[in-house]
Design an enzyme around this catalytic site. Structure first.
Site, PDB file in Angstrom:
ATOM      1  N   TYR A   1      -2.562  -1.295  10.038  1.00  0.00           N
ATOM      2  CA  TYR A   1      -2.529  -1.204   8.361  1.00  0.00           C
ATOM      3  C   TYR A   1      -0.766  -1.178   8.160  1.00  0.00           C
ATOM      4  O   TYR A   1      -0.745  -1.592   7.687  1.00  0.00           O
ATOM      5  CB  TYR A   1      -3.196  -0.413   7.885  1.00  0.00           C
TER       6      TYR A   1
ATOM      7  N   SER B   1       1.404  -1.398   0.179  1.00  0.00           N
ATOM      8  CA  SER B   1       0.325  -0.113   0.037  1.00  0.00           C
ATOM      9  C   SER B   1       0.803   0.837  -0.058  1.00  0.00           C
ATOM     10  O   SER B   1       1.993   1.160   0.054  1.00  0.00           O
ATOM     11  CB  SER B   1      -0.323  -0.042   1.638  1.00  0.00           C
TER      12      SER B   1
END
Length: 279
Positions: free
Chosen positions: A171, A158
């Site tokens: 995350y 990401s």
């Protein structure tokens, strides 16, 4: 269709919908057969924000792959459960005959400020988005080495694997962690001609961002967050003037990195992020 994956088999986690389904279909368009894995169940720390995929979703992935004339083996398995994942992988390889590409795509999202995350939110995130990626690689690597044909392993990271992002510390920690795992594996597996890379999307137009919980991050204090209200916040992340990218944009990168066109690409952090990493 150029058949860049002709005769190859890809193992994809989180394949029931979203990016995972897109990857399965895109690789199948180029000739790959698919082993598709998904948990097909909800997780308590995620459902306040969105529901996860279902068995019907996984069957739809199978239908789309088969429509292209490719073979697909589907299994319901949780990447946190190494035994179940290994069993699903082994069954898929037994049926399809080989393994060439691994796409560790399964992942979740939930949201809170760092100090307000519950212990369970943290644990679920690390168990799925980091340990689950390790499990996915671990199940496949011995077979890839044994086959002696080289191969490609891809981890979905990401923009959160490049930098800090508010409200998703767990995350971001997991996505940074898989970059370190990728770099280590790239070195360990290079002698076997097995390449390992990470793909780093910005926000992708899937259920993971298209939900009121995510909209609320960009409209703090608004009792009725909506997509329209959140779009300026989404756009503020990217250098290019778009709020998000599409799953196919990530799938095209996965295809490139899995194909022989990227035969000398390993240890790379490959952004498909509309310039988010440079902002």
């Amino acid at each position: 269709m150029s058949e860049r994956m002709q005769g190859k088999v890809a193992f994809i986690t989180g394949a029931a919908r979203g990016q995972g389904r897109s990857h399965a279909v895109r690789l199948a368009e180029e000739g790959a057969d698919i082993i598709a894995i998904d948990i097909c169940a909800d997780i308590d720390t995620v459902t306040p924000f969105f529901n996860l995929a279902t068995e019907d979703d996984l069957m739809e992935t199978a239908r789309q792959v088969e429509k292209l004339g490719r073979r697909i083996v589907t299994h319901k398995a949780d990447v946190r459960d190494l035994t179940a994942l290994q069993s699903a992988f082994d069954a898929g390889v037994a049926e399809l005959g080989r393994i060439d590409t691994v796409v560790a795509n399964a992942g979740i999202a939930s949201f809170a400020r760092s100090w307000e995350l519950s212990s369970q939110q943290w644990q679920d995130m690390i168990d799925i988005n980091l340990t689950g990626v390790f499990h996915t690689a671990k199940t496949a690597i011995p077979r890839l080495i044994e086959a002696g044909n080289g191969g490609s392993i891809l981890f979905t990271s990401s923009i959160g694997g490049f930098k800090g992002v508010q409200n998703v510390a767990h995350y971001v920690s997991a996505k940074h962690g898989i970059v370190g795992l990728m770099r280590t594996l790239a070195n360990e597996l290079a002698p076997y001609n097995i390449r390992v890379n990470t793909v780093h999307p910005t926000n992708v137009d899937t259920t993971m961002i298209q939900n009121p919980g995510t909209y609320g991050l960009f409209t703090p204090g608004d009792p009725e967050p909506s997509q329209d209200k959140a779009i300026p916040g989404f756009m503020s992340l990217n250098a290019l003037p778009v709020p998000w990218v599409d799953s196919i944009d990530i799938s095209n990168a996965v295809l490139f990195l899995a194909s022989d066109e990227a035969r000398y690409v390993t240890g790379a952090t490959f952004p498909v992020d509309a310039g988010a990493a440079v902002k």
